[in-house]
Design an enzyme around this catalytic site. Structure first.
Site, PDB file in Angstrom:
ATOM      1  N   LYS A 111       0.856  -1.354  -0.117  1.00 51.54           N
ATOM      2  CA  LYS A 111       0.223  -0.332   0.089  1.00 51.54           C
ATOM      3  C   LYS A 111       0.761   1.767  -0.039  1.00 51.54           C
ATOM      4  O   LYS A 111       0.199   1.909  -0.230  1.00 51.54           O
ATOM      5  CB  LYS A 111      -1.005  -0.352   1.233  1.00 51.54           C
ATOM      6  CG  LYS A 111      -1.887  -1.145   1.011  1.00 51.54           C
ATOM      7  CD  LYS A 111      -2.996  -0.740   0.088  1.00 51.54           C
ATOM      8  CE  LYS A 111      -4.014  -1.865  -0.137  1.00 51.54           C
ATOM      9  NZ  LYS A 111      -4.588  -1.864  -0.872  1.00 51.54           N
ATOM     10  N   LYS A 194      -2.891 -11.177  -8.495  1.00 52.38           N
ATOM     11  CA  LYS A 194      -5.175 -11.458  -8.390  1.00 52.38           C
ATOM     12  C   LYS A 194      -5.977 -10.129  -8.666  1.00 52.38           C
ATOM     13  O   LYS A 194      -5.374  -9.595  -9.179  1.00 52.38           O
ATOM     14  CB  LYS A 194      -4.821 -11.400  -7.010  1.00 52.38           C
ATOM     15  CG  LYS A 194      -4.589  -9.805  -5.708  1.00 52.38           C
ATOM     16  CD  LYS A 194      -5.233 -10.603  -4.802  1.00 52.38           C
ATOM     17  CE  LYS A 194      -4.975  -8.823  -4.330  1.00 52.38           C
ATOM     18  NZ  LYS A 194      -5.797  -9.200  -2.694  1.00 52.38           N
ATOM     19  N   LYS A 197      -9.789  -5.052  -6.443  1.00 56.46           N
ATOM     20  CA  LYS A 197     -11.158  -3.868  -6.537  1.00 56.46           C
ATOM     21  C   LYS A 197     -10.633  -2.920  -8.157  1.00 56.46           C
ATOM     22  O   LYS A 197     -10.962  -2.053  -8.567  1.00 56.46           O
ATOM     23  CB  LYS A 197     -11.893  -3.425  -5.861  1.00 56.46           C
ATOM     24  CG  LYS A 197     -12.768  -4.435  -4.782  1.00 56.46           C
ATOM     25  CD  LYS A 197     -12.969  -4.325  -3.160  1.00 56.46           C
ATOM     26  CE  LYS A 197     -13.389  -4.945  -2.817  1.00 56.46           C
ATOM     27  NZ  LYS A 197     -12.928  -4.963  -1.451  1.00 56.46           N
TER      28      LYS A 197
END
Ligand code: TYM
Length: 329
Positions: A111, A194, A197
């Site tokens: 992040k 993966k 969103k």
């Protein structure tokens, strides 16, 4: 009876990764375990959602959860910010969480790389809030995808540390869990990594068939096998993995055999994959549409969920406060 808990951040529509990583088996088990399922809206604050969007995001995820077959009577389905005991436990756990271990967490490092201008303290202590979510109900089984394995390890560590520090057995250690199956990582359509969103590589449960066909047909492939027994590249393996979760075993075997003898046509594989995804998502999508605008029903569900969740959470918190040494005057 064992307690199972799972959560999803309210940062966007649910995708196939969320379903196969965290929801599918939960839906099966909700009548056999003490189950908690919640919407992590505090966690969504790390990316600073607009106030005007926050509530709608939660409502959308709630409707999508219900559409997958979650039964709010059987399981406890609630919104994280309706349970003030969670941030209170988070505060106390934060006192026993150390900077070094938090900085080393892979999700934090990822992040921090993705949003270098917003490396806030909430991101750093994200696993502590997650631990609070889990241990506030003394959950032992946590259905998650492979990407959350490390966060679960942290939750275990924080639970154990609390017990050791005070010489108590307040918290059981939670484990990542997929009801006897391996933890899964559902890949995206862009060839690597993966399904997520934010990455635009995902198929949503609420997505319409036309858009699903378009996305799947545009999925990354390679130039195809040239000799029998060619190794399978990552983008193709990803398509096989998607077939594995939405198609029949025969369909998967058919395309694997076609790959092995070099007769495969990726266009055919994608067409089949798109149709199988649509067959899977269509009934869920229809339910999402019918539930989403039923505000009265959604309101009833979250109020009931908050009440059940707080009953469980306040019991644990009482024990925690007493253990730490808080006493009423
Ligand atoms: P989130 O919202 O990113 O994802 C929710 C769940 O979906 C799983 N998942 C996947 N599984 C397989 N393949 C994928 N491509 C994939 N993408 C997502 C995740 O593993 C997760 O199980 N921090 C959590 C939310 C959370 C939570 C918790 C989860 C907050 N507190 C306590 C469990 C327990 C998150 O951001 O998940």
């Amino acid at each position: 009876m064992e307690t199972v808990l799972s959560g999803i951040r309210s940062t966007g529509n649910l995708h196939l990764g969320n379903y196969f990583g965290a929801i599918k088996n939960f839906v099966k088990m909700q009548h056999e375990y003490r189950c908690f399922f919640f919407i992590a809206d505090y966690h969504s604050l790390t990316t600073h959602p607009k106030p005007a969007d926050l509530h709608d995001n939660v409502r959308q995820v709630l409707a999508e959860y219900l559409a997958t077959g979650l039964d709010p009577e059987a399981a406890t389905l609630y919104v994280q910010s309706d349970v003030p005991e969670i941030p209170e436990l988070y505060l106390m756990l934060n006192m026993n969480a150390y900077l070094g271990e938090l900085e080393r967490t892979t999700t934090f490092k990822d992040k921090a790389r993705q949003q270098p201008d917003n490396v806030n303290a909430g991101l750093l202590t994200y696993p502590v809030l997650m631990a609070a979510d889990i241990i506030i109900h003394k959950a032992t089984k946590v259905p998650v995808g492979k990407d959350q394995e490390q966060n679960l390890e942290m939750a275990r560590k924080f639970a154990r540390r609390f017990n050791t520090m005070y010489g108590v057995e307040v918290f059981p250690e939670p484990e990542a869990f997929n009801f006897g199956e391996q933890l899964v990582k559902i890949p995206g359509l862009d060839g690597t990594g993966k399904m997520g969103k934010s990455d635009g590589n995902g198929i949503y449960l609420a997505e319409d068939p036309k858009s699903i066909r378009k996305k799947v047909m545009a999925a990354v492939t390679d130039s195809g096998p040239t000799v029998p027994g060619s190794p399978v590249s990552e983008p193709i393996q990803n398509l096989f993995t998607l077939l594995e979760v939405v198609s029949t075993p025969d369909t998967l075997a058919h395309f694997q055999a076609a790959y092995a003898d070099c007769t495969i046509r990726y266009g055919d594989l994608k067409k089949q994959l798109a149709e199988d995804i649509i067959r899977f998502t269509e009934p869920i999508r229809e339910r999402i549409v019918s539930i989403r605008d039923d505000r009265e029903y959604l309101g009833k569900v979250v109020r009931m969920g908050a009440e059940k969740a707080r009953a469980s959470a306040s019991q644990t918190l009482r024990e925690v406060r007493e253990t730490i040494g808080f006493k009423p005057f």
